[in-house]
Motif scaffolding. Sequence first.
Motif, short mmCIF file in Angstrom:
data_model
loop_
_atom_site.label_atom_id
_atom_site.label_comp_id
_atom_site.label_asym_id
_atom_site.label_seq_id
_atom_site.Cartn_x
_atom_site.Cartn_y
_atom_site.Cartn_z
N MET A 1 78.46 67.76 16.59
CA MET A 1 77.72 69.00 16.37
C MET A 1 76.42 68.75 15.63
SD MET A 1 78.63 71.68 17.85
CE MET A 1 77.68 72.91 16.97
N MET A 2 76.34 67.68 14.83
CA MET A 2 75.07 67.33 14.22
C MET A 2 74.06 66.92 15.30
SD MET A 2 74.93 67.98 11.09
CE MET A 2 73.30 67.23 11.00
N ASN A 3 74.55 66.26 16.37
CA ASN A 3 73.66 65.94 17.49
C ASN A 3 73.13 67.21 18.13
OD1 ASN A 3 74.07 63.21 17.11
ND2 ASN A 3 75.67 63.05 18.67
N VAL A 4 74.01 68.20 18.30
CA VAL A 4 73.58 69.48 18.87
C VAL A 4 72.54 70.14 17.96
CG1 VAL A 4 74.32 71.82 19.46
CG2 VAL A 4 75.72 69.87 20.15
N ALA A 5 72.80 70.13 16.65
CA ALA A 5 71.88 70.76 15.70
C ALA A 5 70.52 70.09 15.74
CB ALA A 5 72.46 70.71 14.29
N ARG A 6 70.50 68.75 15.82
CA ARG A 6 69.22 68.04 15.89
C ARG A 6 68.46 68.39 17.16
NH1 ARG A 6 72.17 63.95 13.12
NH2 ARG A 6 72.94 63.04 15.06
N THR A 7 69.20 68.52 18.26
CA THR A 7 68.55 68.88 19.52
C THR A 7 67.98 70.29 19.44
OG1 THR A 7 70.07 67.45 20.76
CG2 THR A 7 68.88 69.12 22.01
N VAL A 8 68.75 71.22 18.89
CA VAL A 8 68.27 72.60 18.73
C VAL A 8 67.01 72.63 17.88
CG1 VAL A 8 68.79 74.82 17.65
CG2 VAL A 8 70.51 73.70 19.07
N GLN A 9 67.01 71.90 16.78
CA GLN A 9 65.84 71.86 15.91
C GLN A 9 64.63 71.27 16.63
OE1 GLN A 9 65.57 69.08 12.45
NE2 GLN A 9 65.66 70.96 11.24
N ARG A 10 64.87 70.28 17.49
CA ARG A 10 63.77 69.61 18.18
C ARG A 10 63.17 70.47 19.29
NH1 ARG A 10 66.44 65.75 19.92
NH2 ARG A 10 66.55 66.18 22.14
N ILE A 11 64.04 71.14 20.08
CA ILE A 11 63.52 71.88 21.24
C ILE A 11 63.24 73.34 20.94
CG2 ILE A 11 64.77 70.35 22.79
CD1 ILE A 11 66.71 72.68 23.31
N GLY A 12 63.73 73.83 19.78
CA GLY A 12 63.53 75.23 19.45
C GLY A 12 62.08 75.68 19.55
N PRO A 13 61.14 74.94 18.97
CA PRO A 13 59.74 75.38 18.99
C PRO A 13 59.05 75.25 20.35
CG PRO A 13 60.18 73.91 17.12
CD PRO A 13 61.35 73.82 18.05
N THR A 14 59.70 74.61 21.33
CA THR A 14 59.09 74.44 22.64
C THR A 14 59.36 75.67 23.51
OG1 THR A 14 61.00 73.43 23.75
CG2 THR A 14 59.62 71.98 22.41
N ILE A 15 58.89 75.62 24.76
CA ILE A 15 59.12 76.73 25.69
C ILE A 15 60.00 76.30 26.86
CG2 ILE A 15 56.97 77.89 25.08
CD1 ILE A 15 55.79 76.77 27.69
N VAL A 16 60.57 75.10 26.81
CA VAL A 16 61.33 74.58 27.95
C VAL A 16 62.60 75.40 28.17
CG1 VAL A 16 60.46 72.24 27.65
CG2 VAL A 16 62.61 72.91 26.56
N SER A 17 63.01 75.49 29.43
CA SER A 17 64.28 76.12 29.77
C SER A 17 65.42 75.21 29.33
CB SER A 17 64.37 76.38 31.28
OG SER A 17 63.35 77.25 31.69
#
Length: 450
Positions: free
Chosen positions: A143-159
């Motif tokens: 889940m830490m991997n998921v959290a890091r991914t969310v933090q990384r892609i959150g500011p982008t506009i990608v689907s």
Amino acid sequence: MKEGLTTLRDDSAEAERMVRALRGLRVRVESGAEAGQEVTTEAGGSIAVGAAADNELQLSDATVSRYHLEVHATPDGIRVRDLGSLNGTWLSDVRVESALVPYGTRLGVGKTVLRVELGGDASRSARADHVSVPGLIAQSPVMMNVARTVQRIGPTIVSVLLHGETGTGKEVVARAIHDCSERASKPFIVVDCGSMAPTLIASELFGHERGAFTGADRRHIGAFERADGGTIFLDEIGELPLDVQPSLLGVLERMRFRRVGGDREIGVNVRVISATHRDLRQAANTGAFRADLYFRLAVTRIAVPALRERPGDIEPLVRHFAEQITGDPGAMPFDPATLASLREYHWAGNVRELRNVVESAIAVGQILLDGRPISQGPAPAQPGTKVPSESGPVARLPYRDARAEAIAAFERSYLGSLISDCSGNASEAARRAKMDRAYLVSLLKKHGMR
């Protein structure tokens, strides 16, 4: 028989199994056009292999399918799953659809041989990169991997495409992505593609004009229009009928659409996050889901792990749910021995099932797993928690009936206040309760509130 394919056995002890839980996965090409190429992933991660460019490991082998197989690291070994490939995935001379294999196993895919191995030690990097994402309970490595991914892609506009079993909390992850973006103050609109009649999905997504079809007595503003400037979350996107998929693809490509029965194009600025419990790569292989639509939806893919793969999150999740139910930040309805039992449980219903167990324990002081009670030592009484009296009408009922009555009374009281505070808006109610919207709707229907 597939030559050169052998299985290497690993008889490691339980201590090694626990070490593996913090290590990643490596897939190396042993023979074939890409011989020597390898891909690694973090703890609990997965690697997709196939001819399509969005696989983690892309192969040019003409006998390999677009999406051929996926391998997923677990503490007990590697879960290999064929994605409906044409020529199959082979373990020695056995064709496999799904199997748990040891680290070091060789797999045959088309004319290529792969070796799946244990990756590097991820424990140090996981501790160093600990992040906190509002709304996500994340202490386990996966889940830490998921959290890091969310933090990384959150500011982008990608689907983003979220995939995982039912009840894992995909809507919670979607909301976290929205909240980490510049769109956080804009609408977050949820569309459950699996709960609507196929004939109504286009209307719900794009809206309709008055008179567009029988019963359309007024104009309806669709979800894409309501989400303008914000995020639309398409839950259970795998249930979207094939005849609606081209319309959705067109909107994703142009960000313009017409309401059903309308003649004017409407432009929107919307980020799309979708979720499914199905594997859309396999569906794309078989033609059950449009491959071009999948490409548009899955610019980034996030696997939301099953609860049994993240036992380290059990205790913080229990505390989170207990606080929601009782209003006490220190509430903990279980003793250490019971928490240990919960970590060993298989959780077919995932986080949703865990919440039900916490609700039952607080309402009637009983824990049921697979319909069987488990015992625990006394837990401290929580402030504000109503405990059924040992005397009185409820104690004179059979246990099963008393338990059902107590849970039903709690649900009616809680849901009645919740839906009233949200003016009947189920999506807003689900967000406030931090629960799955489909599950909330089912409870509302159960108690005649919807």
